[in-house]
Design an enzyme around this catalytic site. Structure first.
Site, mmCIF file in Angstrom:
data_model
loop_
_atom_site.group_PDB
_atom_site.id
_atom_site.type_symbol
_atom_site.label_atom_id
_atom_site.label_comp_id
_atom_site.label_asym_id
_atom_site.label_seq_id
_atom_site.Cartn_x
_atom_site.Cartn_y
_atom_site.Cartn_z
ATOM 1 N N LYS A 2 0.823 -1.210 0.000
ATOM 2 C CA LYS A 2 0.000 0.000 0.000
ATOM 3 C C LYS A 2 0.857 1.260 0.000
ATOM 4 O O LYS A 2 0.460 2.279 -0.591
ATOM 5 C CB LYS A 2 -0.953 0.006 1.199
ATOM 6 C CG LYS A 2 -1.869 -1.203 1.284
ATOM 7 C CD LYS A 2 -2.493 -1.554 -0.054
ATOM 8 C CE LYS A 2 -3.165 -2.917 -0.042
ATOM 9 N NZ LYS A 2 -2.267 -4.057 -0.160
ATOM 10 N N GLY B 294 -4.489 -12.607 -9.691
ATOM 11 C CA GLY B 294 -5.216 -12.456 -8.438
ATOM 12 C C GLY B 294 -4.871 -11.132 -7.785
ATOM 13 O O GLY B 294 -4.373 -10.205 -8.439
ATOM 14 N N VAL B 295 -5.113 -11.037 -6.482
ATOM 15 C CA VAL B 295 -4.895 -9.787 -5.758
ATOM 16 C C VAL B 295 -3.450 -9.320 -5.874
ATOM 17 O O VAL B 295 -3.172 -8.172 -6.256
ATOM 18 C CB VAL B 295 -5.275 -9.960 -4.271
ATOM 19 C CG1 VAL B 295 -4.957 -8.694 -3.492
ATOM 20 C CG2 VAL B 295 -6.751 -10.317 -4.134
ATOM 21 N N ILE B 296 -2.493 -10.182 -5.549
ATOM 22 C CA ILE B 296 -1.087 -9.795 -5.556
ATOM 23 C C ILE B 296 -0.641 -9.408 -6.960
ATOM 24 O O ILE B 296 0.010 -8.377 -7.169
ATOM 25 C CB ILE B 296 -0.210 -10.935 -5.003
ATOM 26 C CG1 ILE B 296 -0.535 -11.173 -3.520
ATOM 27 C CG2 ILE B 296 1.281 -10.607 -5.167
ATOM 28 C CD1 ILE B 296 0.129 -12.417 -2.944
ATOM 29 N N GLU C 232 -2.587 -15.580 -17.049
ATOM 30 C CA GLU C 232 -3.589 -16.114 -16.128
ATOM 31 C C GLU C 232 -4.313 -17.282 -16.776
ATOM 32 O O GLU C 232 -4.765 -17.194 -17.913
ATOM 33 C CB GLU C 232 -4.582 -15.019 -15.750
ATOM 34 C CG GLU C 232 -5.820 -15.486 -15.005
ATOM 35 C CD GLU C 232 -5.518 -16.208 -13.704
ATOM 36 O OE1 GLU C 232 -6.081 -17.303 -13.501
ATOM 37 O OE2 GLU C 232 -4.723 -15.680 -12.905
ATOM 38 N N ALA D 112 2.777 -15.194 -8.868
ATOM 39 C CA ALA D 112 1.734 -14.781 -7.918
ATOM 40 C C ALA D 112 0.519 -15.678 -8.105
ATOM 41 O O ALA D 112 -0.576 -15.223 -8.417
ATOM 42 C CB ALA D 112 1.372 -13.315 -8.139
ATOM 43 N N GLY E 36 -0.932 -17.620 -5.864
ATOM 44 C CA GLY E 36 -1.579 -17.996 -4.604
ATOM 45 C C GLY E 36 -0.587 -18.247 -3.491
ATOM 46 O O GLY E 36 0.632 -18.148 -3.670
ATOM 47 N N ALA F 82 -5.571 -10.495 6.194
ATOM 48 C CA ALA F 82 -5.022 -10.097 7.492
ATOM 49 C C ALA F 82 -6.117 -9.816 8.507
ATOM 50 O O ALA F 82 -6.017 -10.217 9.678
ATOM 51 C CB ALA F 82 -4.135 -8.859 7.314
ATOM 52 N N HIS G 294 -23.631 15.033 1.485
ATOM 53 C CA HIS G 294 -23.545 15.493 0.095
ATOM 54 C C HIS G 294 -22.537 16.637 0.009
ATOM 55 O O HIS G 294 -22.542 17.524 0.868
ATOM 56 C CB HIS G 294 -24.919 15.987 -0.387
ATOM 57 C CG HIS G 294 -24.881 16.578 -1.760
ATOM 58 N ND1 HIS G 294 -24.825 15.801 -2.903
ATOM 59 C CD2 HIS G 294 -24.853 17.878 -2.175
ATOM 60 C CE1 HIS G 294 -24.797 16.588 -3.956
ATOM 61 N NE2 HIS G 294 -24.814 17.861 -3.543
#
Length: 443
Positions: free
Chosen positions: A50, A173-175, A194, A257, A259, A307, A430
């Protein structure tokens, strides 16, 4: 010999949060960690990813400076990790917690060896997380990976100070998608291979398809329906399943990546009657293993590799040890992928409802109809609410800016069995993107 109420093996989010929670409720706790406090999430997973995503968003606006900006981002990422790790170490330094550094393994069902120390505990909680899972193809055996510096997991990739010229990612996937977003922003050519017909196969497929198209516009190349066959040096060979042809590309960095798998090796499980299944350590809904006073939480049980899932499984396990009931609903588990744009999800998708024979209705709202989205140039997005035949919220799926915030709001409401009509009666500020959610509920 140390005598304690509870020993926790692993100090990731599941482990350290459980330790603090147990100590707060009067238990004497020992926590063992063989690497760094904070586990994969802090040191080579969620947090560093992140941090780089944040800096990558700024790098997009300044082309041709990817290498310089990535080096600065790596330095900042390391500072973030160091500061948070010190905070966790301080948390684990409180009087009711003993933090032992070393490899932990079960000697028997009540005894754990941590380095040269021996710990006897009434209860044991295993929170050892997971590691990267490699597909069984030529070039990716442990020895072959050690001999080929071009092949990396996300852990090594997160420490590169220079962006690769061509990054090949195996797995959408996510990673894989988060790393694709990051390194494309820092100037790398990115190709994804993929096997499935679409990215993020566990998420809403309409939104996954929209995300892929958005990433393709950023220059990321997707090869879907393609099975990895071989990795040889800088060459990656894959088969296009639909065409029945094999193709080879060259890349100076290859991220695998595909899994993750539970960390169960070297734990001494063979010295107990704990059962291990295909996904990881077998547990019941209280996180108890087949040895009732031994619990397993987080990635190591393979139920939900997130996590925050580990954290709340830990709270639930500690409550069970204490004989306390709680209202934690582990079946309502929000998740997000921090690509650009981000995608988030909680509960059932429309496709899953059809598969399970559950009658449902889907309410949609487009970002481009929202004033704040127009003002912020964030019109690329879609939100979907899934309701059962009584109107109760059973899912929410969003693609776009602040998707995770809106999905989290619905996750909260789902914990109280709220309906879409009740959501439509809740006043929203708003102008905000959350009105996209309000608009979906009102239709």
């Amino acid at each position: 010999m140390i005598q304690t109420d509870l020993i926790i093996i692993g100090s990731g989010p599941g482990g350290y949060e459980a330790a603090a929670f147990a100590a707060k409720h009067g238990l004497q706790v020992v926590i063992a960690e063989e690497a760094f406090a904070g586990g994969t999430c802090l040191n080579c997973g969620c947090i560093p990813t992140k941090a780089l995503i944040h800096d990558a968003e700024k790098a997009v606006a300044v082309p041709n400076e990817g290498a310089m900006r990535l080096a600065a981002a790596i330095d900042r990422k390391n500072q973030v990790i160091d500061g948070l790790r010190k905070g966790i170490e301080a948390l684990l330094g409180q009087p009711s917690i003993t933090f032992l550094h070393g490899h932990a393994s079960l000697v028997d069902a009540n005894t754990v060896a941590v380095g040269e120390e021996t710990v006897k505990a009434k209860d044991i909680l295993i929170a050892t997380g997971s590691k990267a899972k490699m597909p069984p193809v030529s070039g990716l055996s442990p020895d072959e990976i050690r001999a080929n510096p071009r092949v990396v997991t996300s852990e090594e990739l997160l420490n590169l100070s220079t962006p690769p010229q061509h990054l090949c990612i195996v797995g959408a996937g996510v990673i894989g998608l988060e790393m694709a977003s990051v390194f494309r922003a820092f100037g790398s050519k990115v190709t994804i291979i993929e096997f499935m017909k679409e990215c993020l196969p566990t998420m809403d497929q309409e939104l996954a398809r929209r995300l892929r198209k958005s990433m393709e516009k950023q220059g990321i190349v997707f090869n879907l329906g393609c099975g990895l066959q071989q990795v040889d040096g800088d060459k990656v060979t894959y088969q296009n399943v639909k065409k029945g042809t094999s193709e080879t590309i060259e890349a100076d960095c290859i991220l695998v990546a595909t899994g993750r798998q539970a960390n169960v090796e070297g734990l001494g499980l063979e010295n107990t009657s704990i059962e291990v299944g295909r996904r990881g350590i077998e547990v019941d809904d209280n996180m108890q293993t087949t040895v009732p006073h031994i619990y397993a939480i987080g990635d190591v049980n393979g139920r939900q590799m997130l996590a925050h899932a580990a954290t709340f499984q830990g709270f639930h396990a500690i409550n069970h040890i204490l004989g306390k009931t709680d209202n934690i609903r582990l079946n309502i588990m929000p998740a997000a992928v921090f690509t650009h744009p981000e995608i988030a999800s909680v509960g059932l998708t429309e496709d899953k409802c059809k598969e399970m024979g559950i009658a449902c209705a889907v309410r949609k709202s487009l970002y481009r109809a929202n004033g704040r989205a127009q003002a912020s140039e964030a019109t690329d997005g879609l939100l979907k609410l899934v309701c059962d035949d009584q109107g109760k919220l059973i899912g929410c799926h969003a693609l776009g800016q602040e998707a995770s915030w809106m999905v989290q709001e619905v996750a909260t409401l789902m914990n109280f069995d709220a309906t879409a009509d009740r959501l439509a009666e809740i006043v929203h500020i708003h102008p905000t993107l959350s009105e996209i959610l309000l608009n979906a509920a009102s239709h």
